[in-house]
Write an enzyme that holds these catalytic residues in place. Structure first.
Site, PDB file in Angstrom:
ATOM      1  N   GLN A 168      40.434  48.286  53.898  1.00 61.19           N
ATOM      2  CA  GLN A 168      39.150  47.636  54.160  1.00 61.19           C
ATOM      3  C   GLN A 168      38.247  47.582  52.917  1.00 61.19           C
ATOM      4  OE1 GLN A 168      38.849  46.460  57.464  1.00 61.19           O
ATOM      5  NE2 GLN A 168      37.945  48.180  58.563  1.00 61.19           N
ATOM      6  N   TYR A 354      43.746  97.555  60.815  1.00 63.15           N
ATOM      7  CA  TYR A 354      45.078  97.507  61.417  1.00 63.15           C
ATOM      8  C   TYR A 354      46.041  96.784  60.504  1.00 63.15           C
ATOM      9  CZ  TYR A 354      42.690  98.857  65.670  1.00 63.15           C
ATOM     10  OH  TYR A 354      41.953  99.524  66.593  1.00 63.15           O
ATOM     11  N   GLY A 469      44.492  99.386  76.021  1.00 65.93           N
ATOM     12  CA  GLY A 469      45.265  98.159  76.156  1.00 65.93           C
ATOM     13  C   GLY A 469      46.504  98.157  75.295  1.00 65.93           C
ATOM     14  N   ASN A 505      46.007  92.649  71.973  1.00 65.34           N
ATOM     15  CA  ASN A 505      45.981  93.942  71.282  1.00 65.34           C
ATOM     16  C   ASN A 505      46.453  93.857  69.842  1.00 65.34           C
ATOM     17  OD1 ASN A 505      45.102  95.498  73.592  1.00 65.34           O
ATOM     18  ND2 ASN A 505      47.069  94.922  74.456  1.00 65.34           N
TER      19      ASN A 505
END
Lengths: 575, 248
Positions: A168, A354, A469, A505
């Site tokens: 265009q 972690y 958990g 978890n």
């Protein structure tokens, strides 16, 4: 910066001990620590944040921000009403498999540009097939598709994909300096076609992979051709992973129109668009259900198998399955724990802890090499020569690995102190045990089974595991390992971050990915589940280094990582 | 309500101690006064009444139902006490208790308790006076060594840290410490200073702790030296695994 390829258990142990000595036996900043790493007592100096230069830098800048904006900002003395961090000691981390030592803070993804780029590079990537589009062009429109026309189309596409106009008049465009990380390459199992294509556009499977892996990958994809698309980092950062295929498909459609001189509005364009958006599209990750409400190419839908194939260490270290597993472990832990669970799902800053345990200080390394050597020696296996799993084999390797890992923490109190939370330790031990079982058997579900046995033994031996958990997930896990009823079980490679019972978890999803890695690397295979994903990332032009993941994280931590994309510096006032 | 003795596999002292905790076969070794206990827990001023969340059940005109006929309310429930907590951290250096066995002890031997088990801490939530009964029992018996365990509501860090040079478990906010030959506590569970020094008694010697512990570790009783315990666990794993594999 050195790389260590441990090769043997003894070698891995040596580097684990070195990392512990660096962490606890030497001064870091002003921490004045010099401990025996096997002593069960320590002198706690309670030096606070002043022992650590990075914390002091943060405190200084926090004070400056507070002064500049007239509003409270970071102040380490706000911790525990005046008791700052560092009452134990602030110790450094060695990036696993390297000699890079850094502060823990520098391993949080906010502070680490390389970690951000890992996720950026996954989120902004998709694969889209060319065959369906070529059929549409040839059969419906009567266009001739030749290597020359494909080359021209790829030239156009590499102008258009970053945001250049092609059809265009009067269109605005993105500035190339903002989107220089965006490009498209192609790959194919058709050697004749590959040889005709302009090499700048080709991911050459024969060059990027070992001959046996290349043959396996090409056989899996047949004569088909695919585009590996990486949209601009700045685009996917501004929107989300769902933007990747939309952005790609729009530019692909416009490029076909331009390169093959089509009518912009003719109905055949819809077929090309449907191919790009749906029929020929391979996203890195699946869309999530409404309750988690994320589009495709967001981490929650990323299967463990795809994550295995995104990491490229297997291309260069086929004979060291432990290293492949460890690099994959780092990439997956960072993404699933820090960014997915920590960021998207929880909002917690502490999820870094972690992930960090899984790729620092050579602890998983020590466990994994030891467990793998045990498996190989006991069952006479090797890469490509695996032993079909039985419950007895899984029980044997699972028990051996769990006890080895537990006793590592019992024999090295500094390792226990480094992994100060039970869920860190549980992940480390089960990751190594499960991956070693998968390497020995070439079977990722056998590895998962060993993972859960390891968790049971860990919980029982130490009378503790992770947290509510975390423990629940691992107590349930054994029951779904070998179930193939579709709502209960699945091949490990096809499970993912949103798999039932895996979704919440920390410490698991990256570990499961590592176990899956053990399956395909034990068999000596070139990919885990998807040869297209493996090939798509077999590309040195990618910003993140998916071969040496941990080294790349280390460079980020040392503020030496220089392949960042999506930066806005070019269009904001220079400081 | 009478409970049968609990069984647990293993032939070592650790296994025996675990059976003792589950069966509440624990020995009282120290005296903690009610006021000292209340101070250490930090939920209310020592000597004050128990705050309540509802009137005594007897005054509430509750509807008659079969469950109410079967279950006698605990004292705290009957009085309308708040639910409050006691939380312990136990060192991995042969503290007598480990988190799961604190939970088993509470859940098996006490009613109306809600134990939560983590790696570094173990919490029991219950109506306040019921919780205090659990806390007092665990505090006064040989399932707790004041040097190797501590009441910690927040900042529980320490269970996996090396012991201090004096053999006491590290506590970032220094709630209790060795003074002379006894452990004293002068901050409550969350570290708010107390107006007193609570004498928690003498810490166990290393030999005593090794004998009393429910923690398997090399250098004392290694897990691998208790094959019965391991084989039982492997059986649990195998049965759960096979149960999940049911090709039909």
């Amino acid at each position: 910066m050195a790389h260590y390829n441990f090769d043997t258990e003894a070698n891995a142990k040596k580097h684990f001990i070195t990392a512990m000595e660096v962490k606890y036996g030497k001064e870091w900043g002003n921490n004045k620590q010099a401990d025996d790493i096997q002593q069960t007592t320590a002198k706690y100096l309670r030096l606070g944040t002043e022992q650590n230069p990075r914390k002091m830098e943060m405190a200084k800048i926090g004070a400056e921000i507070m002064k500049k904006r007239g509003l409270q900002a970071y102040d380490p003395l706000l911790h525990l009403a005046g008791i700052p961090l560092g009452q134990r000691q602030l110790t450094p981390y060695t990036l696993g498999g390297t000699d890079i030592v850094c502060d823990g803070d520098d391993l949080h993804y906010v502070n680490n540009a390389a970690m951000q780029q890992e996720w950026d590079d996954i989120r902004r990537t998709c694969v889209v097939g060319l065959d369906l589009a070529h059929e549409t062009l040839e059969k419906r429109l009567g266009k001739e598709v030749t290597p020359e026309s494909i080359n021209y189309y790829l030239e156009v596409l590499n102008h258009a994909m970053p945001g250049g106009a092609i059809v265009q008049e009067h269109m605005v465009e993105t500035h190339p300096a903002m989107v220089d990380d965006c490009y498209v390459k192609v790959f194919t199992g058709d050697d004749a076609l590959k040889d005709e294509l302009d090499p700048q556009f080709v991911i050459d499977i024969d060059k990027m992979f070992r001959p046996d892996h290349a043959a396996q990958i090409k056989a899996s994809m047949g004569k088909s051709s695919f585009q590996a698309v990486h949209i601009p980092t700045v685009v996917s950062r501004t929107a989300d992973g769902g933007q990747t295929s939309r952005w790609m498909a729009m530019q692909v459609g416009m490029s076909f129109i331009s390169a093959y001189h089509m009518c912009a509005g003719e109905a055949a364009v819809a077929d090309l668009a449907f191919t790009a958006k749906h029929a020929g599209l391979i996203e890195m990750s699946e869309m999530l259900p409404a309750r988690r409400a994320r589009g495709p190419n967001e981490p929650g839908g990323l299967s463990f198998g795809h994550m295995c194939d995104i990491v490229q260490t297997s291309r260069k270290f086929r004979d060291d399955p432990c290293k492949i597993a460890l690099e994959t472990c780092a990439a997956a832990m960072m993404l699933y724990d820090q960014i997915w669970l920590g960021g998207y799902m929880s909002g917690g800053v502490g999820f870094t802890m972690y992930a960090t345990a899984a790729y620092t200080n050579n602890t998983v390394d020590d466990n994994l090499y030891a467990d793998t050597e045990y498996g190989w020696d006991t069952y006479g296996t090797s890469i490509g020569n695996v032993k079909a799993p039985t419950l007895d084999i899984i029980k044997d390797i699972g028990t051996w690995g769990a006890l080895y890992g537990l006793e590592l923490y019992e024999n090295y109190p500094t390792a226990l102190e480094d992994h100060f939370g039970g869920s860190q330790r549980a992940t480390v031990i089960s990751t190594a045990t499960g991956a070693a079982c998968a390497i020995t058997t070439g079977n990722s579900n056998a590895g998962l089974s060993a993972w859960y046995l390891s968790m049971y033994l860990h919980k029982e031996a130490h009378g503790r595991l992770g947290f509510f958990g975390y423990d629940l997930q691992d107590q349930c896990g054994a029951t779904n390992v070998f179930s193939y009823q579709s709502d209960e079980g699945l091949l490990a490679e096809m499970r993912g971050a949103n798999y039932p019972n895996y979704a919440m978890n920390v410490g698991h999803q990256g570990g499961y990915t590592t176990v899956c890695t053990g399956g395909y690397t034990g068999r000596g295979d070139g990919f885990a589940i998807n040869p297209l994903v493996k090939t798509c990332f077999a590309d040195d032009l990618m910003n993140f280094d998916f071969v040496e993941v941990r080294e790349c994280f280390g460079k980020g931590a040392l503020r030496e990582y220089d392949r960042c994309a999506g930066e806005r510096a070019f269009v904001i006032p220079a400081k | 309500m009478a409970y049968k003795p609990q069984y647990y596999p293993g032939s070592t002292s650790v296994a025996e101690n675990r059976r003792n905790h589950m069966s509440n076969n624990v020995q009282k070794v120290r005296e903690i006064s009610d006021e000292d206990l209340t101070a250490c827990l930090g939920h209310r001023a020592p000597g004050s009444d128990y705050p309540s969340t509802h009137p005594p059940l007897a005054e509430m005109g509750e509807p008659d139902c079969p469950i109410r006929q079967i279950v006698t309310p605990t004292p705290g429930t009957a009085a309308g006490d708040r639910v409050r907590y006691v939380q312990w951290a136990d060192s991995m250096y042969n503290a007598p208790a480990v988190p799961y066995w604190r939970s088993y002890h509470a859940a098996i031997n006490h009613r109306g308790v809600d134990p939560g088990t983590l790696s570094g801490r173990q919490v029991v939530e219950a109506r306040e006076r019921d919780m205090e009964a659990v806390a007092k029992e665990q505090m006064e018996t040989d399932m707790t060594c004041p040097g190797l365990a501590g009441l910690r509501g927040a900042t529980v860090h320490g269970h996996s840290c090396r012991l201090q040079e004096d053999g006491v478990m590290f506590d970032m906010i220094d709630r209790r410490r060795l003074e002379g030959d006894v452990i004293i506590q002068d901050k409550d569970q969350v570290g708010v200073p107390l107006d007193r020094k609570v004498n928690l008694g003498k810490p166990m010697t290393t030999a005593e702790a090794n004998k009393k512990t429910t923690f398997y570790r090399v250098g004392n009783v290694a897990y691998r030296d208790d094959p019965e315990a391991i084989e039982w666990l492997q059986k649990v794993w195998e049965l759960r695994t096979i149960y999940g594999y049911q090709p039909k």
